[in-house]
Design a protein around this motif. Structure first.
Motif, short mmCIF file in Angstrom:
data_model
loop_
_atom_site.label_atom_id
_atom_site.label_comp_id
_atom_site.label_asym_id
_atom_site.label_seq_id
_atom_site.Cartn_x
_atom_site.Cartn_y
_atom_site.Cartn_z
N GLU A 35 0.84 -1.19 0.03
CA GLU A 35 0.07 -0.07 0.07
C GLU A 35 0.76 1.17 0.13
N VAL A 36 1.92 1.22 0.65
CA VAL A 36 2.75 2.33 1.00
C VAL A 36 3.46 2.52 -0.49
N TYR A 37 4.16 1.47 -1.12
CA TYR A 37 4.67 1.70 -2.52
C TYR A 37 3.53 2.39 -3.47
N ASP A 38 2.30 1.73 -3.47
CA ASP A 38 1.26 2.31 -4.09
C ASP A 38 1.08 3.68 -4.09
N ARG A 39 1.13 4.22 -2.94
CA ARG A 39 1.02 5.52 -2.62
C ARG A 39 2.21 6.57 -3.15
N PHE A 40 3.22 5.89 -3.04
CA PHE A 40 4.51 6.70 -3.43
C PHE A 40 4.44 6.68 -5.05
N GLU A 41 4.15 5.64 -5.56
CA GLU A 41 4.12 5.90 -7.00
C GLU A 41 3.07 6.65 -7.67
N ARG A 42 1.84 6.88 -6.81
CA ARG A 42 0.87 7.82 -7.32
C ARG A 42 1.09 8.98 -6.83
N GLY A 43 2.33 9.25 -6.17
CA GLY A 43 2.73 10.84 -5.71
C GLY A 43 1.92 11.13 -4.59
N HIS A 44 1.27 10.38 -3.74
CA HIS A 44 0.36 10.52 -2.66
C HIS A 44 1.48 10.91 -1.54
N ILE A 45 2.59 10.05 -1.28
CA ILE A 45 3.57 10.56 -0.35
C ILE A 45 4.90 10.90 -0.90
N ASP A 46 5.74 11.52 -0.37
CA ASP A 46 7.22 11.73 -0.78
C ASP A 46 8.15 10.70 -0.52
N GLU A 47 9.28 10.56 -0.85
CA GLU A 47 10.29 9.77 -0.93
C GLU A 47 10.81 9.70 0.68
N ASP A 48 10.75 10.61 1.43
CA ASP A 48 11.23 10.46 2.47
C ASP A 48 10.35 9.37 3.49
N ALA A 49 8.62 9.90 3.25
CA ALA A 49 7.75 9.01 3.73
C ALA A 49 7.87 7.53 3.51
N TYR A 50 8.54 7.37 2.29
CA TYR A 50 8.60 5.90 1.65
C TYR A 50 9.43 5.26 2.34
N TRP A 51 10.73 5.86 2.43
CA TRP A 51 11.78 5.00 3.00
C TRP A 51 11.42 4.97 4.60
N GLY A 52 10.63 5.85 5.30
CA GLY A 52 10.62 5.86 6.68
C GLY A 52 9.72 4.59 6.75
N SER A 53 8.68 4.36 5.76
CA SER A 53 7.83 3.31 6.02
C SER A 53 8.63 1.90 6.04
N LEU A 54 9.38 1.90 5.28
CA LEU A 54 10.25 0.63 5.23
C LEU A 54 11.01 0.51 6.23
N ARG A 55 11.59 1.69 6.95
CA ARG A 55 12.21 1.63 8.34
C ARG A 55 11.48 1.03 9.35
N ALA A 56 10.26 1.52 9.53
CA ALA A 56 9.14 1.16 10.25
C ALA A 56 8.66 -0.25 10.18
N HIS A 57 8.76 -1.05 9.10
CA HIS A 57 8.61 -2.29 8.85
C HIS A 57 9.81 -3.33 8.83
N GLY A 58 11.03 -2.67 9.45
CA GLY A 58 11.98 -3.44 9.85
C GLY A 58 12.95 -3.71 8.51
N VAL A 59 12.77 -2.80 7.56
CA VAL A 59 13.59 -3.19 6.04
C VAL A 59 14.46 -2.00 6.26
N ASP A 60 15.72 -2.12 6.33
CA ASP A 60 16.81 -1.03 6.28
C ASP A 60 17.46 -1.16 5.17
N VAL A 61 17.30 -0.10 4.36
CA VAL A 61 17.81 0.00 2.83
C VAL A 61 18.82 1.16 2.88
N ASP A 62 20.18 0.74 2.41
CA ASP A 62 21.13 1.82 1.88
C ASP A 62 20.65 2.59 0.77
#
Length: 202
Positions: A35-62
């Motif tokens: 759902e978060v990627y879908d919102r990012f792809e549609r421009g409903h959230i910005d990139e910072d919010a997207y990466w923040g959601s990944l971290r919140a789900h335990g995904v640490d991306v370099d």
């Protein structure tokens, strides 16, 4: 209207995500909220919010590594640059893509002449195969949806435009797509080569 990733260009996102997250892409997909990627792809959230959601789900991306690999990995798929050029020389031609703001990096590969406008989900706030995507592109180009001809590697997008009265080609290779556009009357048939004078036919 050409799809971009998987149709015109190779998209390196699977490799880039896997290497930047230190896991397989399948593991990354299971951890990421679709759902978060879908919102990012549609421009409903910005990139910072997207990466923040990944971290919140335990995904640490370099993130710098991801972007470096992503930018380095865009490349034309065989025969597609010439096909886009030929279509753009003959008809008003656009790119219609489901992609976030990173599309600006990928479309730097698109030649400036003939001009090809780009419509992305992050600009239109809607993704294919939603009818509103096709309606928005038709409006922006002064056409109607049945005027559109889509070239896309995703069957669901092809089916969606066909259901709306447009025409579509399911892209699997540059050769089959070119022939399909010839069959639609949108490109001239390639001249057939006969035997070379003075040389026996095979």
């Amino acid at each position: 209207m050409f799809d971009l990733m998987g149709t015109l260009l190779h998209d390196p996102y699977r490799t880039a995500y896997a290497r930047a997250a230190g896991c397989t892409f399948e593991e990354f997909q299971r951890a990421r909220s679709p759902e978060v990627y879908d919102r990012f792809e549609r421009g409903h959230i910005d990139e910072d919010a997207y990466w923040g959601s990944l971290r919140a789900h335990g995904v640490d991306v370099d993130v710098p590594t991801f972007h470096r690999l992503r930018r380095a990995g865009y490349r034309w798929l065989g025969g597609m640059r010439a096909l886009l050029r030929d279509c753009a020389a003959a008809h008003p031609t656009v790119i219609g893509s489901n992609y976030p703001v990173w599309i600006a990096d990928a479309t730097r590969l698109i030649p400036e002449e003939p001009a090809v406008d780009v419509f992305a989900s992050c600009h239109l706030a809607v993704r294919k195969p939603d009818a509103r995507f096709f309606e928005a592109v038709a409006r922006a180009t002064g056409r109607t949806v049945p005027d559109l001809v889509l070239v896309d590697d995703k069957e669901e997008n092809v089916r969606a435009l066909l259901a709306l009265g447009g025409r579509a080609v399911h892209h699997t290779s540059s050769r089959s797509t070119r022939q399909a556009l010839v069959d639609h009357g949108l490109l001239p048939d390639a001249p057939r080569r006969g035997p070379v004078p003075g040389r026996p036919a095979p």
